[in-house]
Motif scaffolding. Structure first.
Motif, PDB file in Angstrom:
ATOM      1  N   MET A 162       0.838  -1.171   0.000  1.00 34.78           N
ATOM      2  CA  MET A 162       0.000   0.000   0.000  1.00 34.78           C
ATOM      3  C   MET A 162       0.884   1.236   0.000  1.00 34.78           C
ATOM      4  O   MET A 162       1.830   1.323   0.761  1.00 34.78           O
ATOM      5  N   PRO A 163       0.572   2.220  -0.839  1.00 36.96           N
ATOM      6  CA  PRO A 163       1.395   3.420  -0.890  1.00 36.96           C
ATOM      7  C   PRO A 163       1.400   4.149   0.444  1.00 36.96           C
ATOM      8  O   PRO A 163       0.386   4.199   1.134  1.00 36.96           O
ATOM      9  N   GLU A 164       2.556   4.705   0.780  1.00 36.08           N
ATOM     10  CA  GLU A 164       2.673   5.445   2.033  1.00 36.08           C
ATOM     11  C   GLU A 164       2.149   6.870   1.881  1.00 36.08           C
ATOM     12  O   GLU A 164       1.938   7.550   2.870  1.00 36.08           O
ATOM     13  N   ASN A 165       1.945   7.334   0.677  1.00 35.63           N
ATOM     14  CA  ASN A 165       1.545   8.708   0.431  1.00 35.63           C
ATOM     15  C   ASN A 165       0.033   8.811   0.189  1.00 35.63           C
ATOM     16  O   ASN A 165      -0.402   9.331  -0.819  1.00 35.63           O
ATOM     17  N   LEU A 166      -0.744   8.333   1.166  1.00 41.76           N
ATOM     18  CA  LEU A 166      -2.205   8.324   1.039  1.00 41.76           C
ATOM     19  C   LEU A 166      -2.760   9.738   0.909  1.00 41.76           C
ATOM     20  O   LEU A 166      -3.727   9.960   0.183  1.00 41.76           O
ATOM     21  N   GLN A 167      -2.172  10.695   1.618  1.00 45.55           N
ATOM     22  CA  GLN A 167      -2.636  12.077   1.555  1.00 45.55           C
ATOM     23  C   GLN A 167      -2.481  12.621   0.133  1.00 45.55           C
ATOM     24  O   GLN A 167      -3.394  13.247  -0.399  1.00 45.55           O
ATOM     25  N   GLU A 168      -1.336  12.346  -0.481  1.00 46.37           N
ATOM     26  CA  GLU A 168      -1.105  12.817  -1.849  1.00 46.37           C
ATOM     27  C   GLU A 168      -2.106  12.192  -2.812  1.00 46.37           C
ATOM     28  O   GLU A 168      -2.639  12.868  -3.698  1.00 46.37           O
ATOM     29  N   ALA A 198      -4.938  15.945 -15.857  1.00 45.16           N
ATOM     30  CA  ALA A 198      -3.515  15.677 -15.667  1.00 45.16           C
ATOM     31  C   ALA A 198      -3.271  14.908 -14.362  1.00 45.16           C
ATOM     32  O   ALA A 198      -2.277  14.192 -14.233  1.00 45.16           O
ATOM     33  N   SER A 199      -4.185  15.045 -13.422  1.00 48.06           N
ATOM     34  CA  SER A 199      -4.043  14.325 -12.160  1.00 48.06           C
ATOM     35  C   SER A 199      -4.075  12.820 -12.370  1.00 48.06           C
ATOM     36  O   SER A 199      -3.458  12.073 -11.610  1.00 48.06           O
ATOM     37  N   ALA A 200      -4.793  12.373 -13.379  1.00 49.20           N
ATOM     38  CA  ALA A 200      -4.891  10.936 -13.663  1.00 49.20           C
ATOM     39  C   ALA A 200      -3.515  10.354 -13.968  1.00 49.20           C
ATOM     40  O   ALA A 200      -3.206   9.232 -13.545  1.00 49.20           O
ATOM     41  N   ASP A 201      -2.688  11.082 -14.686  1.00 48.38           N
ATOM     42  CA  ASP A 201      -1.340  10.601 -15.007  1.00 48.38           C
ATOM     43  C   ASP A 201      -0.475  10.495 -13.752  1.00 48.38           C
ATOM     44  O   ASP A 201       0.266   9.533 -13.585  1.00 48.38           O
ATOM     45  N   ARG A 202      -0.574  11.494 -12.876  1.00 47.21           N
ATOM     46  CA  ARG A 202       0.194  11.457 -11.625  1.00 47.21           C
ATOM     47  C   ARG A 202      -0.270  10.297 -10.752  1.00 47.21           C
ATOM     48  O   ARG A 202       0.526   9.641 -10.101  1.00 47.21           O
ATOM     49  N   LEU A 203      -1.583  10.066 -10.762  1.00 50.47           N
ATOM     50  CA  LEU A 203      -2.140   8.996  -9.947  1.00 50.47           C
ATOM     51  C   LEU A 203      -1.591   7.630 -10.368  1.00 50.47           C
ATOM     52  O   LEU A 203      -1.241   6.814  -9.521  1.00 50.47           O
ATOM     53  N   LEU A 204      -1.515   7.392 -11.658  1.00 54.18           N
ATOM     54  CA  LEU A 204      -1.048   6.097 -12.140  1.00 54.18           C
ATOM     55  C   LEU A 204       0.332   5.757 -11.585  1.00 54.18           C
ATOM     56  O   LEU A 204       0.576   4.633 -11.151  1.00 54.18           O
ATOM     57  N   SER A 205       1.222   6.717 -11.558  1.00 54.05           N
ATOM     58  CA  SER A 205       2.564   6.429 -11.058  1.00 54.05           C
ATOM     59  C   SER A 205       2.553   6.068  -9.572  1.00 54.05           C
ATOM     60  O   SER A 205       3.403   5.312  -9.108  1.00 54.05           O
ATOM     61  N   LEU A 206       1.564   6.556  -8.828  1.00 56.17           N
ATOM     62  CA  LEU A 206       1.500   6.275  -7.397  1.00 56.17           C
ATOM     63  C   LEU A 206       0.824   4.942  -7.063  1.00 56.17           C
ATOM     64  O   LEU A 206       1.115   4.340  -6.038  1.00 56.17           O
ATOM     65  N   VAL A 207      -0.101   4.509  -7.912  1.00 57.87           N
ATOM     66  CA  VAL A 207      -0.870   3.290  -7.598  1.00 57.87           C
ATOM     67  C   VAL A 207      -0.550   2.128  -8.530  1.00 57.87           C
ATOM     68  O   VAL A 207      -1.100   1.041  -8.361  1.00 57.87           O
ATOM     69  N   TYR A 208       0.337   2.330  -9.485  1.00 57.58           N
ATOM     70  CA  TYR A 208       0.599   1.302 -10.486  1.00 57.58           C
ATOM     71  C   TYR A 208       1.012  -0.041  -9.870  1.00 57.58           C
ATOM     72  O   TYR A 208       0.489  -1.090 -10.242  1.00 57.58           O
ATOM     73  N   ASP A 209       1.948  -0.022  -8.934  1.00 55.52           N
ATOM     74  CA  ASP A 209       2.429  -1.274  -8.343  1.00 55.52           C
ATOM     75  C   ASP A 209       1.302  -2.024  -7.638  1.00 55.52           C
ATOM     76  O   ASP A 209       1.208  -3.253  -7.732  1.00 55.52           O
ATOM     77  N   GLU A 210       0.450  -1.297  -6.952  1.00 56.95           N
ATOM     78  CA  GLU A 210      -0.662  -1.933  -6.251  1.00 56.95           C
ATOM     79  C   GLU A 210      -1.666  -2.527  -7.246  1.00 56.95           C
ATOM     80  O   GLU A 210      -2.153  -3.644  -7.067  1.00 56.95           O
ATOM     81  N   ASN A 239     -11.166   8.556  -1.900  1.00 50.81           N
ATOM     82  CA  ASN A 239      -9.952   8.032  -1.268  1.00 50.81           C
ATOM     83  C   ASN A 239      -9.360   6.893  -2.093  1.00 50.81           C
ATOM     84  O   ASN A 239      -9.973   6.427  -3.043  1.00 50.81           O
ATOM     85  N   ARG A 240      -8.188   6.462  -1.681  1.00 49.09           N
ATOM     86  CA  ARG A 240      -7.470   5.397  -2.356  1.00 49.09           C
ATOM     87  C   ARG A 240      -8.269   4.097  -2.373  1.00 49.09           C
ATOM     88  O   ARG A 240      -8.324   3.400  -3.375  1.00 49.09           O
ATOM     89  N   ALA A 241      -8.901   3.752  -1.259  1.00 49.35           N
ATOM     90  CA  ALA A 241      -9.649   2.499  -1.177  1.00 49.35           C
ATOM     91  C   ALA A 241     -10.773   2.460  -2.213  1.00 49.35           C
ATOM     92  O   ALA A 241     -10.991   1.432  -2.864  1.00 49.35           O
ATOM     93  N   GLN A 242     -11.464   3.567  -2.378  1.00 47.70           N
ATOM     94  CA  GLN A 242     -12.536   3.627  -3.371  1.00 47.70           C
ATOM     95  C   GLN A 242     -11.962   3.426  -4.779  1.00 47.70           C
ATOM     96  O   GLN A 242     -12.505   2.667  -5.579  1.00 47.70           O
ATOM     97  N   PHE A 243     -10.864   4.085  -5.075  1.00 46.78           N
ATOM     98  CA  PHE A 243     -10.249   3.974  -6.395  1.00 46.78           C
ATOM     99  C   PHE A 243      -9.762   2.554  -6.663  1.00 46.78           C
ATOM    100  O   PHE A 243     -10.054   1.980  -7.710  1.00 46.78           O
TER     101      PHE A 243
END
Length: 190
Positions: free
Chosen positions: A1-7, A21-33, A74-78
């Motif tokens: 689970m990413p440590e940067n939940l706030q981000e 553009a936020s969608a692109d940033r999001l992918l890099s943060l959640v891709y591994d999960e 939130n991350r869980a919903q996504f």
């Protein structure tokens, strides 16, 4: 689970407000999960399966970024919705393969996660999908809990937060849904 939940929460809020553009940033943060979830889905597939975890993640992500009017909270919903998208992609893929066989019988697709759910070594993915659809018609929240827990890998607490209910409610609904799906998939009258 990413440590940067706030981000992730800030990015999801920006995305909900129309910042594509936020969608692109999001992918890099959640891709591994997301890739881990895709790998869980495909782990017990036949070796000749044409989808790979990376392709499954990308297909699900493309569908997610095309969603309109989603109020990401939130991350869980996504992650939960991404898991549902992956399940739907695999179901569609299985249906397409069956159709290509011109009436062949339903292909049994082993899924470790679902096998734990019903205690069987293999599960008919199309049968599971139909059972989840019937459960959703009976009680949508119970169906969501199954999707979020087994296909999204969320904890009981994350599911409770995502659905806005107590953990005890999630646990009661989970117990019911598990028993109901077992009977529906095993051929009993659910």
């Amino acid at each position: 689970m990413p440590e940067n939940l706030q981000e992730i929460s800030v990015i999801l809020k920006d995305w909900s407000e129309g910042n594509r553009a936020s969608a692109d940033r999001l992918l890099s943060l959640v891709y591994d999960e997301l890739r881990k979830i895709a790998g869980q889905y495909l782990k017990k597939e036949k070796s000749d399966h044409t989808l790979q975890p990376t392709a499954l993640v990308h297909e699900a992500y493309i569908r997610l970024i095309d969603q309109r009017q989603v109020d990401w909270s939130n991350r869980a919903q996504f992650i939960g919705l991404a898991a549902v998208m992956m399940r739907r992609i695999l179901v569609n893929h299985a249906r397409d393969r069956i159709a290509a066989k011109r009436g062949g019988s339903a292909e049994r697709v082993p899924l470790t996660i679902v096998a734990e759910l019903i205690g069987a070594p293999e599960v008919d993915l199309l049968g599971l999908d139909e059972a989840l659809d019937r459960l959703a018609a009976l009680d949508g929240r119970k169906s969501q809990i199954v999707e979020l827990k087994f296909f999204g890998g969320l904890t009981m607490d994350e599911i409770a937060a995502t659905l806005g209910v107590s953990r005890a409610t999630v646990e009661r609904d989970w117990t019911f849904a598990r028993a109901w799906l077992y009977r529906a998939i095993a051929g009993g009258s659910a």
